[in-house]
Enzyme design. Structure first.
Site, PDB file in Angstrom:
ATOM      1  N   GLU A  69      37.594  38.156  47.394  1.00 53.46           N
ATOM      2  CA  GLU A  69      36.432  38.791  46.742  1.00 53.46           C
ATOM      3  C   GLU A  69      34.956  38.109  47.397  1.00 53.46           C
ATOM      4  O   GLU A  69      34.052  38.715  47.306  1.00 53.46           O
ATOM      5  CB  GLU A  69      36.241  38.726  45.262  1.00 53.46           C
ATOM      6  CG  GLU A  69      37.275  39.347  44.780  1.00 53.46           C
ATOM      7  CD  GLU A  69      38.907  39.021  44.492  1.00 53.46           C
ATOM      8  OE1 GLU A  69      39.045  37.660  45.080  1.00 53.46           O
ATOM      9  OE2 GLU A  69      39.637  39.360  43.634  1.00 53.46           O
ATOM     10  N   PHE A  72      44.591  36.540  29.700  1.00 46.35           N
ATOM     11  CA  PHE A  72      44.981  36.478  31.024  1.00 46.35           C
ATOM     12  C   PHE A  72      43.910  37.007  31.732  1.00 46.35           C
ATOM     13  O   PHE A  72      43.361  38.109  31.634  1.00 46.35           O
ATOM     14  CB  PHE A  72      46.252  37.182  31.170  1.00 46.35           C
ATOM     15  CG  PHE A  72      46.738  37.234  32.714  1.00 46.35           C
ATOM     16  CD1 PHE A  72      47.011  36.036  33.427  1.00 46.35           C
ATOM     17  CD2 PHE A  72      46.492  38.526  33.356  1.00 46.35           C
ATOM     18  CE1 PHE A  72      47.094  36.039  34.452  1.00 46.35           C
ATOM     19  CE2 PHE A  72      46.638  38.514  34.813  1.00 46.35           C
ATOM     20  CZ  PHE A  72      47.344  37.123  35.367  1.00 46.35           C
ATOM     21  N   GLN A  73      43.425  36.045  32.797  1.00 50.83           N
ATOM     22  CA  GLN A  73      42.290  36.367  33.701  1.00 50.83           C
ATOM     23  C   GLN A  73      41.112  36.812  33.102  1.00 50.83           C
ATOM     24  O   GLN A  73      40.350  37.782  33.400  1.00 50.83           O
ATOM     25  CB  GLN A  73      42.625  37.798  34.513  1.00 50.83           C
ATOM     26  CG  GLN A  73      43.759  37.532  35.649  1.00 50.83           C
ATOM     27  CD  GLN A  73      43.921  38.480  36.728  1.00 50.83           C
ATOM     28  OE1 GLN A  73      43.838  39.628  36.445  1.00 50.83           O
ATOM     29  NE2 GLN A  73      44.595  38.055  37.939  1.00 50.83           N
ATOM     30  N   LYS A 108      38.017  46.567  30.040  1.00 59.38           N
ATOM     31  CA  LYS A 108      38.910  47.556  30.399  1.00 59.38           C
ATOM     32  C   LYS A 108      39.141  48.838  29.133  1.00 59.38           C
ATOM     33  O   LYS A 108      39.108  50.021  29.549  1.00 59.38           O
ATOM     34  CB  LYS A 108      40.238  47.088  30.506  1.00 59.38           C
ATOM     35  CG  LYS A 108      41.512  47.935  31.165  1.00 59.38           C
ATOM     36  CD  LYS A 108      42.661  47.330  31.426  1.00 59.38           C
ATOM     37  CE  LYS A 108      43.489  48.186  32.110  1.00 59.38           C
ATOM     38  NZ  LYS A 108      44.824  47.242  32.698  1.00 59.38           N
ATOM     39  N   MET A 151      26.300  20.562  62.775  1.00 56.77           N
ATOM     40  CA  MET A 151      24.925  20.564  61.984  1.00 56.77           C
ATOM     41  C   MET A 151      25.083  19.053  61.094  1.00 56.77           C
ATOM     42  O   MET A 151      24.261  18.135  61.174  1.00 56.77           O
ATOM     43  CB  MET A 151      24.626  21.586  60.999  1.00 56.77           C
ATOM     44  CG  MET A 151      23.211  21.294  60.419  1.00 56.77           C
ATOM     45  SD  MET A 151      21.954  21.386  61.551  1.00 56.77           S
ATOM     46  CE  MET A 151      21.371  22.983  61.474  1.00 56.77           C
TER      47      MET A 151
END
Lengths: 180, 597
Positions: free
Chosen positions: B65, B127-128, B177, B493
């Site tokens: 993501e 969950f999640q 949802k 760097m």
């Protein structure tokens, strides 16, 4: 510090710290207080006191009153950053406003016997505190006034058996018939 | 155009009852969204189902993501449109956050749609489940938790409004949802017009007049611009070019603003700041009037604040009021859209009567600094010097429609110094947040928006490993991005700072166990090329350009080359470290400076 903690800023100056009260008018939606408080912690600003309640139920607006301190540059930045928050409608700064009225309410519990108990009641009377609850060995006072007055009263109660303090934080409004 | 087709199709839906997921897809369509970068999961399945049943929005399936949010950034920066991301709850959101903060710091318009567990499960550690609005409160410009399907359509339109107006930025919409499944009447975009969020765009004209009065008297003026000019659109760049032309002022820009004024323009000084040009930084330091448009006086630009351009009057134009007087106190602050304000400056300059100082002595001084050739380097016949590689890349791609993205580090600074941008929106880099791993997914997002253009990610060997799985996404969608890895086997760097600041103790900055990038390219299913010698550069770069598909180039460059000039920590613009100062490198930086980032 009148400058943010820039990676490069090395300053020996100690500019004057100013205390002010801000009224932040917000759209009352979930999380709005979190946004305001989160801004202060994320950018390292001080909050000395904070009060919040819905003040216009029809329009769902709340008024958050914040006492904060910083240099004049920091305070300008605090106001600008508050205005960036989408649900913030207005920010009103009462600094240097001689028409600003500020009040705070405290509930103060004192426990003791004998002379201490008598003295606490006498002082409460002098400060025009109300007795909300009393027992043979305690008083609970309600006191309204400036933060300074509350501080003074609380420090006087310490040697007389101060047990617990609950304070509301400051509410501020301007004198006169106009709206801020 | 497809927009009129979209509109008529949508009109039929107005007044009918549809699901939250269908509202999302149709509202996005009305917003003109043609591409979504996303990744499915349990809490967004209804939206994916609605996407499956339509064909006007293309979905690009990412591999992580973070890739989605960087792709949306690349898409947005290269088109000027708003990027759109779709991720699931919990890890979907947390993975996307790096790109969301990146967009916040670099002012990139983006809307991130997140799935959330059903409303009745919120707060149960389901969950999640993650507290998306809490997590993104300081990561995004604004965020929403949609608690009722009736609020959904309005929130989507308001989110695009907030993301694209004022100082642009990311807006997160967290959608449980059950809200996606819930049904309500579709009202159409025209029902949502009056938004409370209404930033100032028009400048206060008396302040513009004051600014022109000041600029017209300046003996040593400079214009310093930033990403705000790019964000304000092509017209802003055109107005800026005209203003430079009519005033003959020298102009420099931040990393984010490259391309607004053409690098070939005669008034161009190069980028300013920590790795900016000698002439840009000294012009800033010695100027008497500074005009800043759409930049924010970042610490990488100003160097030591109390020695920043000490003798100048400063004018600052920015769309975000909090940017003015944040780091540097200015004499005239103007809150406005950079394009509208620059046009106003052009008009006022033309109307302004009176004698103007001769700028020739100032230009003579600047040309003296230019003669120092601060981006110069010592080339080699045996080893590829990274600056030379970028110069060749520039020469071989400058006549094409080329878009450049970068990762973060030395290669990024060399790209900014040695790749010369003639147009806005051609340069995509992570400036504010400095996100390693930005460039590859950003290139995929750019290529999706410009399928026929040449899109090159100038990368480093360390950065590219952070998000390199997105090459698989490029292959899936036939997006022929070119990943040009300047491989010096170091986090360059970090290595440079350890050399200068930490007694050459190279703690954990060597890239051990590097993959064979050529074999890796082949394993993914694209072309891998290796360049070892300076003499091979041109042929291999041409092969990279001509190959019809994604390419990963492993360009083996010098391992010890540092990026100069450099304003060391705690130093001012007139105290730059030049490559020829290297003899006393250990003593250049003070102990106080070593504590700074």
């Amino acid at each position: 510090m009148n400058q943010p903690a820039s990676a490069y800023f090395i300053s020996e100056e100690k500019p004057e710290i100013i205390r002010t009260t801000l009224a932040v008018i917000v759209k009352n939606e979930p999380g709005v207080l979190g946004r305001v408080v989160g801004l202060f912690s994320a950018r390292g600003y001080n909050i000395e006191s904070l009060t919040v309640a819905e003040t216009d139920h029809a329009k769902h607006t709340s008024r958050i009153t914040i006492v904060t301190s910083g240099t004049s540059a920091t305070l300008a930045q605090i106001k600008a950053q508050l205005n960036r928050i989408v649900p913030v409608k207005r920010v009103i700064d009462f600094h240097g406003d001689s028409d600003a009225l500020s009040r705070e309410l405290a509930l103060i519990k004192v426990a003791g016997k004998g002379d201490d108990r008598v003295e606490s009641l006498r002082l409460a009377d002098a400060f025009k505190a109300k007795v909300l609850d009393a027992g043979l060995e305690h008083f609970t006072f309600e006191l309204t006034g400036s933060s300074k007055k509350l501080d003074d009263f609380i420090s006087m109660m310490k040697p007389l058996g101060l047990v617990e303090v609950s304070r509301t934080g400051v509410a501020t409004i301007r004198r006169g018939k106009g709206k801020v | 155009m497809s927009s009129s087709k979209n509109k008529s199709a949508n009109d039929k839906l107005i007044g009918t009852e549809i699901s939250g997921a269908e509202i999302i897809v149709n509202a996005l369509r009305e917003q003109g969204v043609d591409t979504i970068f996303g990744y499915p999961g349990g809490a967004v399945l209804p939206i994916y189902d609605a996407l499956y049943q339509q064909d006007y929005i293309t979905h690009v399936l990412v591999r992580h993501e973070q890739g989605a949010s960087h792709m949306a950034e690349g898409y947005a920066r290269s088109t000027g449109k708003c990027g759109t991301v779709l991720v699931t709850s919990g890890p979907g959101v947390t993975n996307a956050i790096t790109g969301i903060v990146d967009a916040l710091l670099d002012s990139i318009p983006m809307v991130v749609l997140c799935g959330q567990v059903p409303t009745h499960l919120i707060g149960t550690d389901a969950f999640q489940e993650a507290d998306t609005t809490g997590l993104t409160r300081s990561a995004a410009k604004h965020n929403y938790l949609v608690k009722s399907v009736d609020d959904l359509e309005g929130i989507i339109h308001e989110a695009y409004h907030i993301a694209t107006t004022g100082r642009p930025g990311p807006v997160v919409i967290d959608i449980p949802k059950d809200v996606q499944f819930g049904k309500t009447i579709f009202k159409g975009k025209n029902s949502y017009k009056d938004f409370e969020y209404d930033p100032i765009t028009e400048p206060y004209m008396p302040a513009i007049k004051m600014a022109i009065d000041l600029l017209a008297k300046a003996k040593k003026p400079v214009i310093y611009t930033g990403g705000g000019i790019i964000n304000a659109g092509k017209e802003a760049s055109e107005a800026l070019r005209e203003f430079v032309k009519i005033t003959n002022f020298p102009i420099t820009s931040t990393l984010m603003g490259l391309g607004a004024y053409p690098a070939s323009g005669k008034n161009w000084l190069g980028m300013l700041g920590m790795h900016g040009s000698y002439e840009a930084n000294l012009t800033m330091h010695d100027c008497d009037v500074m005009l800043c448009i759409g930049a924010r006086f970042d610490d990488r630009v100003t160097g030591r604040l109390d020695a920043f351009s000490p003798n100048s009057k400063k004018i600052h134009i920015d769309i975000e009021p909090s940017s003015i007087n944040k780091n540097v106190q200015v004499d005239i602050g103007i809150v406005a859209d950079a394009g509208i304000a620059t046009k106003a400056l052009v008009e006022e300059w033309k109307n302004h009567k009176g004698k103007r100082p001769n700028l020739e002595p100032w230009w003579n001084e600047i040309n003296g600094w230019r003669a120092r050739n601060s981006f110069g380097y010592k080339n080699s016949d045996d080893i590829i010097i990274p600056q030379f590689a970028i110069e060749r890349l520039y020469e071989l791609t400058k006549d094409r429609e080329t878009y450049i993205t970068t990762e973060v580090g030395l290669h990024q600074m060399w790209a900014a110094q040695h790749y010369h941008f003639e147009e806005p929106n051609r340069w995509m880099t992570s400036g504010g947040l400095g996100t390693m791993g930005y460039g590859l997914p950003a290139a995929v997002g750019v290529q999706k928006a410009h399928p026929d253009a040449l899109v090159i990610d100038i990368a480093g060997d360390a950065s590219v490993q952070m998000t390199m799985q997105e090459i698989s996404c490029a292959i899936q969608y036939n997006l022929p991005v070119k990943i040009f890895i300047m491989n010096n086997e170091w986090m360059g760097m970090v290595r440079q700072w350890q050399q200068l600041l930490h007694g050459e103790r190279y703690s954990h900055s060597y890239s051990h166990s590097l993959p064979d990038f050529v074999k890796m390219a082949e394993a993914f299913g694209c072309l891998g090329l290796r360049i070892d010698k300076p003499s091979e550069l041109d042929a291999k770069i041409k092969e990279m350009i001509d190959y019809d598909g994604p390419v990963i180039v492993d360009c083996r460059v010098s391992k010890i080359e540092n990026c100069f000039p450099m304003i060391p920590s705690g130093k001012a613009h007139n105290d730059m470290l030049m490559p020829d100062d290297l003899g006393d490198i250990g003593s250049v930086i003070t102990d106080a400076g070593k504590k700074l980032v």
